[in-house]
Scaffold this active site. Sequence first.
Site, PDB file in Angstrom:
ATOM      1  N   TYR A 185      -0.696  12.832   6.340  1.00 34.16           N
ATOM      2  CA  TYR A 185      -0.261  11.837   7.343  1.00 34.16           C
ATOM      3  C   TYR A 185       1.001  12.270   7.644  1.00 34.16           C
ATOM      4  CZ  TYR A 185      -4.771   9.166   6.904  1.00 34.16           C
ATOM      5  OH  TYR A 185      -6.090   8.342   6.874  1.00 34.16           O
ATOM      6  N   ARG A 195     -11.229  13.139   1.370  1.00 28.73           N
ATOM      7  CA  ARG A 195     -12.310  12.737   2.121  1.00 28.73           C
ATOM      8  C   ARG A 195     -13.616  12.326   1.496  1.00 28.73           C
ATOM      9  NH1 ARG A 195      -8.914   9.413   5.487  1.00 28.73           N
ATOM     10  NH2 ARG A 195      -8.009  10.992   6.050  1.00 28.73           N
ATOM     11  N   ARG A 233       1.098   6.734  -6.848  1.00 29.51           N
ATOM     12  CA  ARG A 233      -0.099   7.256  -7.443  1.00 29.51           C
ATOM     13  C   ARG A 233       0.677   8.589  -7.415  1.00 29.51           C
ATOM     14  NH1 ARG A 233      -5.565   7.079  -3.806  1.00 29.51           N
ATOM     15  NH2 ARG A 233      -3.944   6.958  -1.936  1.00 29.51           N
ATOM     16  N   TYR A 290       0.870  -1.605   0.081  1.00 32.31           N
ATOM     17  CA  TYR A 290      -0.285  -0.271  -0.125  1.00 32.31           C
ATOM     18  C   TYR A 290       1.281   1.361  -0.170  1.00 32.31           C
ATOM     19  CZ  TYR A 290      -3.412   4.053   1.893  1.00 32.31           C
ATOM     20  OH  TYR A 290      -3.409   4.654   1.720  1.00 32.31           O
ATOM     21  N   GLU A 348     -14.322  -0.740   7.065  1.00 32.54           N
ATOM     22  CA  GLU A 348     -14.721   0.494   6.183  1.00 32.54           C
ATOM     23  C   GLU A 348     -14.906   0.578   5.333  1.00 32.54           C
ATOM     24  OE1 GLU A 348      -9.980   1.863   4.334  1.00 32.54           O
ATOM     25  OE2 GLU A 348     -11.501   2.305   2.179  1.00 32.54           O
TER      26      GLU A 348
HETATM   27  C1  3EB Z   1      -7.523   6.237   6.036  1.00 28.78           C
HETATM   28  O1  3EB Z   1      -9.176   7.033   6.065  1.00 28.78           O
HETATM   29  C2  3EB Z   1      -8.061   4.199   5.545  1.00 28.78           C
HETATM   30  O2  3EB Z   1      -5.344   5.110  -0.592  1.00 28.78           O
HETATM   31  O3  3EB Z   1      -6.678   6.515  -1.861  1.00 28.78           O
HETATM   32  C3  3EB Z   1      -9.649   5.457   2.956  1.00 28.78           C
HETATM   33  C4  3EB Z   1      -9.593   5.613   1.594  1.00 28.78           C
HETATM   34  C5  3EB Z   1      -7.893   4.846   2.603  1.00 28.78           C
HETATM   35  C6  3EB Z   1      -8.883   6.350   0.300  1.00 28.78           C
HETATM   36  C7  3EB Z   1      -6.441   5.616  -0.757  1.00 28.78           C
HETATM   37  C8  3EB Z   1      -7.164   5.146   1.909  1.00 28.78           C
HETATM   38  C9  3EB Z   1      -7.042   4.876   0.709  1.00 28.78           C
HETATM   39  O4  3EB Z   1      -6.159   6.833   5.693  1.00 28.78           O
HETATM   40  C10 3EB Z   1      -7.293   4.090   4.331  1.00 28.78           C
END
Ligand code: 3EB
Length: 356
Positions: A197, A210, A144, A137, A319
Site C-alpha cells: 500500500y 490476503r 507490528r 491503526y 469486512e
Molecule cells: C484491507 O484490506 C482492510 O492490518 O492486519 C484487512 C485484513 C485489513 C488485515 C491488518 C487489515 C488487516 O486493508 C483492512
Amino acid sequence: MPATDLAGSRLLHDARTLGVATHGGAAPLACASHLPQAHLLKGVIGRDQPVVELWRGRDEAHDEVIGAANCRFNGEVLFATVSVIVSDDGNDALGAATYTAYRSLLDALQVTGYPHLLRIWNSIPGINVDDGGLERYRRFNLHRYKAYAESKRPTESGAPAACALGSYGGPLVLYCLASKTPAESIENPRQTSAYRYPQQYGPRAPSFSRAALWSGAGSDSDILFVSGTASIVGHQTLHHGNVVAQAHETLTNLQSVVAAAISRGARDIALLSDLMLKAYVRHASDQPLVRQVLAGHGLYADAVLYLHADICRADLLVEIEAIGPARSVEIKTETIDMRDSRSRSSSDSQVLRENG
Ligand code: 3EB
C-alpha cells in the site's frame, strides 16, 4: 437440549481443544478458564447471548504460559492469546502495547517450536482514534512491522493472514494459530498487496497476506485462512457510504482470493460457500443489508457470525473473513446461554448451543 448441553461441555473439556475466542459478554467465560481465551468486546448482532468460537485439533493438547502469551499446542498446531492493557498516558500507548504483545507472542512461538504464524486476529481498542496526529491503526502497523522485522519474520509474502478490528475499550487482544510447517501465502489479483500500500494509508504498510493456505501434517485436505476482506480494489476504498455496494465488492474480492487459492492447488475447496464466514459491520443497523447481500450470493447467511466493530479504514463499513474447510483443525461457534448459567452454581454449567 440436554444433548447439546453435553456436547458443549464435552467440547470445552475435550483434551484436544486448543482454545477459545469469546465474542461479547461482560467477562471472560469462567467455564473456559482452563484454556487460552481471547475475550473480545465486540457486540454480537442478531443473538442476545455471547458466542464462543472453539478451536479443536486432532490430538491431545498441552498448555504453557510464556511471558504474556497463553499457549496450547498438540505437536502440529499452536493456539495462543495475548492481551495487553493500553495505558492512557502518552501519545503512542497503542504502539507500545502492540510492540509488547507481538514480541511476547513471537518469542513464545520460537520457544515452543511453532514458528509459522498462519492466522492472527487483532482486536484494537479505539482503532480509528487519532493519537497525537496519527491514527491508532497506523501506529499498530508501525509496531507490528517492527516486531516482525526484529524477530526476523516475513513482513511481506509469508506474513500471516490477519484482520484488525476495533473494540470499544478494553485491552489490545491478539489470538492466533501457528504451526510447525509453513503456509503458502495467497494474494488477490484485484487488490494491491497490503504490504505494498502507498504511504497515503500510513507511514508503514500493513504486514499481512490476503490468505494463507496450509496443509496439516498427514492431512488430505487443506485449510484456507482468508484475511479480513473489504471493499478495496487496487489500494482504494470503493463505494463510500454505501454498505450494500461495499458488501458486493467484498464478496467479489473473497471469490477472487478463493479462486487464486484454488489455482494454487488448494485441495477440498471449490467455492466460497465451502468456508465459514464472519462479518464485521461498523453500524449494527447495517447488518440486515449485509445479510441480504450474502444470501443473494447464495451463501448461507444465517450461519455467518455478525459482529459490531470499527474497521481499520474509517471509510469501510463492512469486512468479511473466511476459513475452512478444516479437517486438521475444527472451528465451531456456539451461543452461550448465560441465563442458564446464572441458575446453576457450577461455573462449568454454561450451556453451549451449536449453531451449525
Ligand atoms: C484491507 O484490506 C482492510 O492490518 O492486519 C484487512 C485484513 C485489513 C488485515 C491488518 C487489515 C488487516 O486493508 C483492512
